[in-house]
Design a protein around this motif. Sequence first.
Motif, PDB file in Angstrom:
ATOM      1  N   LEU A  65      12.352  22.994  85.747  1.00 54.47           N
ATOM      2  CA  LEU A  65      13.202  22.745  84.489  1.00 54.47           C
ATOM      3  C   LEU A  65      13.596  23.668  83.872  1.00 54.47           C
ATOM      4  O   LEU A  65      14.944  23.956  82.948  1.00 54.47           O
ATOM      5  N   ALA A  66      12.841  24.890  83.712  1.00 58.69           N
ATOM      6  CA  ALA A  66      13.167  25.778  83.072  1.00 58.69           C
ATOM      7  C   ALA A  66      14.423  26.884  83.443  1.00 58.69           C
ATOM      8  O   ALA A  66      15.288  27.217  82.776  1.00 58.69           O
ATOM      9  N   ALA A  67      14.350  26.757  84.912  1.00 61.41           N
ATOM     10  CA  ALA A  67      15.362  27.682  85.526  1.00 61.41           C
ATOM     11  C   ALA A  67      16.683  26.899  85.613  1.00 61.41           C
ATOM     12  O   ALA A  67      17.900  27.337  85.389  1.00 61.41           O
ATOM     13  N   ASP A  68      16.593  25.309  85.706  1.00 66.97           N
ATOM     14  CA  ASP A  68      17.803  24.633  85.517  1.00 66.97           C
ATOM     15  C   ASP A  68      18.450  24.657  84.136  1.00 66.97           C
ATOM     16  O   ASP A  68      19.591  24.867  84.082  1.00 66.97           O
ATOM     17  N   ALA A  69      17.489  24.838  83.049  1.00 67.45           N
ATOM     18  CA  ALA A  69      18.099  24.949  81.759  1.00 67.45           C
ATOM     19  C   ALA A  69      18.767  26.301  81.574  1.00 67.45           C
ATOM     20  O   ALA A  69      19.854  26.325  80.950  1.00 67.45           O
ATOM     21  N   VAL A  70      18.334  27.394  82.119  1.00 68.60           N
ATOM     22  CA  VAL A  70      18.848  28.703  82.164  1.00 68.60           C
ATOM     23  C   VAL A  70      20.218  28.581  82.713  1.00 68.60           C
ATOM     24  O   VAL A  70      21.231  29.032  82.413  1.00 68.60           O
ATOM     25  N   ASP A  71      20.152  28.132  83.952  1.00 67.19           N
ATOM     26  CA  ASP A  71      21.551  27.842  84.808  1.00 67.19           C
ATOM     27  C   ASP A  71      22.479  27.020  84.239  1.00 67.19           C
ATOM     28  O   ASP A  71      23.716  27.434  84.491  1.00 67.19           O
ATOM     29  N   ARG A  72      22.247  26.097  83.179  1.00 70.90           N
ATOM     30  CA  ARG A  72      23.190  25.404  82.661  1.00 70.90           C
ATOM     31  C   ARG A  72      23.747  25.902  81.317  1.00 70.90           C
ATOM     32  O   ARG A  72      24.402  25.265  80.585  1.00 70.90           O
ATOM     33  N   GLY A  73      23.170  27.067  80.847  1.00 71.35           N
ATOM     34  CA  GLY A  73      23.495  27.671  79.960  1.00 71.35           C
ATOM     35  C   GLY A  73      22.817  26.902  78.536  1.00 71.35           C
ATOM     36  O   GLY A  73      23.270  27.371  77.396  1.00 71.35           O
ATOM     37  N   VAL A  74      21.717  26.307  78.592  1.00 76.09           N
ATOM     38  CA  VAL A  74      20.916  25.849  77.375  1.00 76.09           C
ATOM     39  C   VAL A  74      20.453  27.154  76.543  1.00 76.09           C
ATOM     40  O   VAL A  74      20.520  27.053  75.439  1.00 76.09           O
ATOM     41  N   ALA A  75      19.979  28.049  77.295  1.00 76.65           N
ATOM     42  CA  ALA A  75      19.324  29.136  76.582  1.00 76.65           C
ATOM     43  C   ALA A  75      19.094  30.303  77.779  1.00 76.65           C
ATOM     44  O   ALA A  75      19.258  30.111  78.846  1.00 76.65           O
ATOM     45  N   THR A  76      18.790  31.681  77.050  1.00 76.91           N
ATOM     46  CA  THR A  76      18.467  32.478  77.900  1.00 76.91           C
ATOM     47  C   THR A  76      17.080  32.260  78.756  1.00 76.91           C
ATOM     48  O   THR A  76      16.136  31.617  78.155  1.00 76.91           O
ATOM     49  N   ALA A  77      16.762  33.305  79.850  1.00 75.18           N
ATOM     50  CA  ALA A  77      15.508  32.927  80.406  1.00 75.18           C
ATOM     51  C   ALA A  77      14.584  33.466  79.320  1.00 75.18           C
ATOM     52  O   ALA A  77      13.423  33.042  79.143  1.00 75.18           O
ATOM     53  N   GLU A  78      14.784  34.578  78.498  1.00 71.97           N
ATOM     54  CA  GLU A  78      13.782  35.080  77.550  1.00 71.97           C
ATOM     55  C   GLU A  78      13.553  34.088  76.454  1.00 71.97           C
ATOM     56  O   GLU A  78      12.433  33.988  75.997  1.00 71.97           O
ATOM     57  N   ASP A  79      14.424  33.547  75.823  1.00 71.48           N
ATOM     58  CA  ASP A  79      14.219  32.466  74.948  1.00 71.48           C
ATOM     59  C   ASP A  79      13.423  31.129  75.396  1.00 71.48           C
ATOM     60  O   ASP A  79      12.729  30.744  74.692  1.00 71.48           O
ATOM     61  N   VAL A  80      13.849  30.883  76.853  1.00 71.32           N
ATOM     62  CA  VAL A  80      13.081  29.503  77.238  1.00 71.32           C
ATOM     63  C   VAL A  80      11.535  30.190  77.232  1.00 71.32           C
ATOM     64  O   VAL A  80      10.704  29.446  76.688  1.00 71.32           O
ATOM     65  N   ASP A  81      11.330  31.110  77.689  1.00 71.11           N
ATOM     66  CA  ASP A  81       9.824  31.790  77.956  1.00 71.11           C
ATOM     67  C   ASP A  81       9.179  31.683  76.572  1.00 71.11           C
ATOM     68  O   ASP A  81       8.166  31.327  76.219  1.00 71.11           O
ATOM     69  N   THR A  82      10.048  32.273  75.546  1.00 71.25           N
ATOM     70  CA  THR A  82       9.402  32.629  74.187  1.00 71.25           C
ATOM     71  C   THR A  82       9.086  31.272  73.547  1.00 71.25           C
ATOM     72  O   THR A  82       8.122  30.965  73.095  1.00 71.25           O
ATOM     73  N   ALA A  83      10.100  30.085  73.660  1.00 74.25           N
ATOM     74  CA  ALA A  83       9.974  28.840  73.072  1.00 74.25           C
ATOM     75  C   ALA A  83       8.796  28.519  73.804  1.00 74.25           C
ATOM     76  O   ALA A  83       7.924  27.727  73.050  1.00 74.25           O
ATOM     77  N   MET A  84       8.519  28.415  75.005  1.00 74.67           N
ATOM     78  CA  MET A  84       7.315  27.715  75.720  1.00 74.67           C
ATOM     79  C   MET A  84       6.062  28.451  75.380  1.00 74.67           C
ATOM     80  O   MET A  84       4.838  27.709  75.334  1.00 74.67           O
ATOM     81  N   ARG A  85       5.874  29.536  75.099  1.00 71.07           N
ATOM     82  CA  ARG A  85       4.765  30.308  74.746  1.00 71.07           C
ATOM     83  C   ARG A  85       4.431  29.897  73.299  1.00 71.07           C
ATOM     84  O   ARG A  85       3.534  29.746  73.014  1.00 71.07           O
TER      85      ARG A  85
END
Length: 519
Positions: A444-464
């Motif tokens: 789900l994280a990779a899919d969100a990045v792939d669809r332009g929801v957020a950058t990979a860095e922001d996704v990881d930061t948000a989940m941490r």
Amino acid sequence: MSANVTVRGSEDVTASEPTALTQDRTVAVVGTGTMGQGIAQVALVAGHPVRLYDSAPGRAREAVDALTARLDRLVEKGRMDASAREAAVARLHATEELGELADAALVVEAIVEHLPVKQQLFADLEKVVGDDTVLATNTSSLSVTAIAGGLRLPGRFVGLHFFNPAPLLPLVEVVSGFATDADVATRAYETMKGWGKTPVRCADTPGFIVNRVARPFYAEALRVYEEGAADPATIDAALRECGGFRMGPFELTDLIGQDVNEAVTRSVWESFYQDPKFTPSLAQRRLVESGRLGRKTGHGWFSYAEGAERPKPHTAPPAEAPARIVVRGALGPAEPLVGLFEQAGIKVRRTRGDGFVELPSGGRLGLADGESSFEYGPEEIIYFDLAFDYASASRIVLSARKRVDPETLNEAVGLFQALGKQVSVIGDVPGMIVARTVAMLVDLAADAVDRGVATAEDVDTAMRLGVNYPAGPLEWAEKLGPRRVCDVLRALHERYPTGRYGPSQAVARRCAEADEEDS
């Protein structure tokens, strides 16, 4: 597993673009519940004049009194000096009319999660405030785009999703709706930084980042429970003591409220047109229907009545460790176990093979890969679960078919107990607990990045920061390798052909790229 994406509102900032609101600018908060008071406290401590408004007569005044008491406690604990407290109280005001918010530079709404009510509030606010006022919603489940849809100036509208308790948790999701102007998103982002928060940018998508990507943490645990493979206490222990998560999903949803967690899951599922990746749990629905909502009602998955004992995770009794084992091939993410076995005094012989540990009885131990042990027929296969860090993990989870040879199972249990680990034995379930959960989080994280929801860095930061994961899902994916994540998902998809576990295009593409690099 990352991609270069541009989230609306995340363009490079130039010197001419607006920055954070200065401390002299007024911040208004509409809604004086827990979140509204928390947001007001953050703005107040950051140095802004703050005005509180609530449609219920007298509520704003009560909120001012409550906030003043909070500041008093900060002074008592030595976290704020008395002079700063006096200055903050002088900047805090209750208002009884929306018109009194006319000069606010930023208005943050934190009222009931009901779309028509929010839309009406902002329509009324737009008649009062200036055209340069930034309007923000703290919604966690509604579309930022939809809330702003009827506004005359939807470009000045943005989502600011704080996490509860707002004064303590650092994360804020800065959500750009379809019409949000880039400079407005930038101003909101910089203002949150100025308030001492860690903002992340994301596009307006169901669940934003955290509530979208986090669904498998609850869903996979519920699925394992529904299949009868393990009880809630054992599943919680597996994810906490083996997976490295701060809390298990059952105890966490009891804390959040089963009704709240189930409503978010259902909202995301319905918003994605009932995508099977977000399918809610029937077991959780029944729990909500029974009124067992968690801590707030005294009973959820666990009882919180006075004197009630918490169920303990299933833990295997002591077993004798084998004197020697054979490691056939590389163990992938579980490779650190080899050194731990040797340190425990177990003789290890290495040979070529397909990534299994061979026990003296002839049985084999393998890292959870999405398959089931019964599929190997008479061959004795026992799976062990993925750990975030095998050295620090205090518990290892094993899974085997019901007819596994007791001698083989005891050898496996004793092997991990020799490392000082507690061992839980659960039913034969594909992907076990941690491995399948992490694979789905990555998907789900990779899919969100792939669809332009957020950058990979922001996704990881948000989940941490938002849900205290031991690592961001994409960071974890790099540690595991794209092929393993994809293989686990594909194996699960073969065994549950509903579409739930089919790898996203982002994961499948990264796996194919890894194959090309190796060829």
